[in-house]
Design a protein around this motif. Structure first.
Motif: not given
Length: 216
Positions: A166-194
């Motif tokens: 979180s420290g690296i992401i906040v310093d480099s991209l901003g706090w909203r990217w703490l959430f944006y960066l996990v979205i692709p992983i969650a989507i991949i997990s959903i697609l595999i599960g489906m």
């Protein structure tokens, strides 16, 4: 406390047709991003205090509410697994997590951000017990030790790397990217599960002891 009483129906599961690896991958990806979010906001709290103009005691609810909701959902998950199939439980949890992440990522106010975190926590409370229970069912006894060890590594390492990441992401991209960066992983997990996830538990649909749930 016993949250259920006698069961009314029963279903048998044919484990010989189950593809173990895709199921384990989908569950582990889901659990990883869910557990990572327990500590991911650690180094961003001071930034969020300034962003939303709230006090330290208020901003800590982003972490406290998350853990409280997870604590409430974990025992209830044992009951839900007897009412919903493994596939239904997993997809519900991951879609809920994705929705919560999107809400938090675009949150214009602290209240909306807190709602997003609570929605994320609901998913975490569902996915963690589901992962452990599913692995115990689908893995043969001789492979359970190695598989459980791998899962334990993921479950312990994800929260551990959260503050540093979180420290690296906040310093480099901003706090909203703490959430944006996990979205692709969650989507991949959903697609595999489906595609691969099947029901591996028995659906007994027991009667619900609502008083026990409330007391829990």
């Amino acid at each position: 406390m016993n949250m259920t009483t006698t069961s009314s129906t029963s279903s048998k599961v044919d484990l010989s047709t189950i593809r173990h690896k895709p199921i384990i991958i989908a569950l582990m990806l889901g659990a990883m991003v869910a557990l990572l979010n327990e500590t991911l906001l650690g180094n961003a709290l001071t930034v969020l205090m300034g962003e939303f103009d709230v006090t330290a005691s208020t901003i800590q609810w982003l972490s406290t509410a998350y853990m409280l909701v997870v604590g409430v959902l974990v025992p209830i998950t044992a009951l839900l697994q007897q009412w919903l199939t493994t596939r239904q439980m997993f997809l519900t949890a991951m879609v809920t997590f994705l929705v919560g992440t999107l809400i938090a990522g675009v949150a214009p106010t602290f209240s909306v951000l807190l709602i997003g975190r609570i929605v994320q926590a609901i998913a975490t409370g569902l996915i963690s017990p589901l992962l452990m229970n599913t692995i115990l069912i689908i893995c043969p006894p001789e492979k359970r030790g190695a598989t459980m060890g791998l899962i334990a590594l993921v479950m312990m390492s994800a929260p551990a790397i959260g503050p540093t990441l979180s420290g690296i992401i906040v310093d480099s991209l901003g706090w909203r990217w703490l959430f944006y960066l996990v979205i692709p992983i969650a989507i991949i997990s959903i697609l595999i599960g489906m595609k691969y996830l099947q029901n591996v538990s028995e659906i007994t649909r027991p009667k619900v002891d609502y008083l026990s749930i409330l007391l829990s």
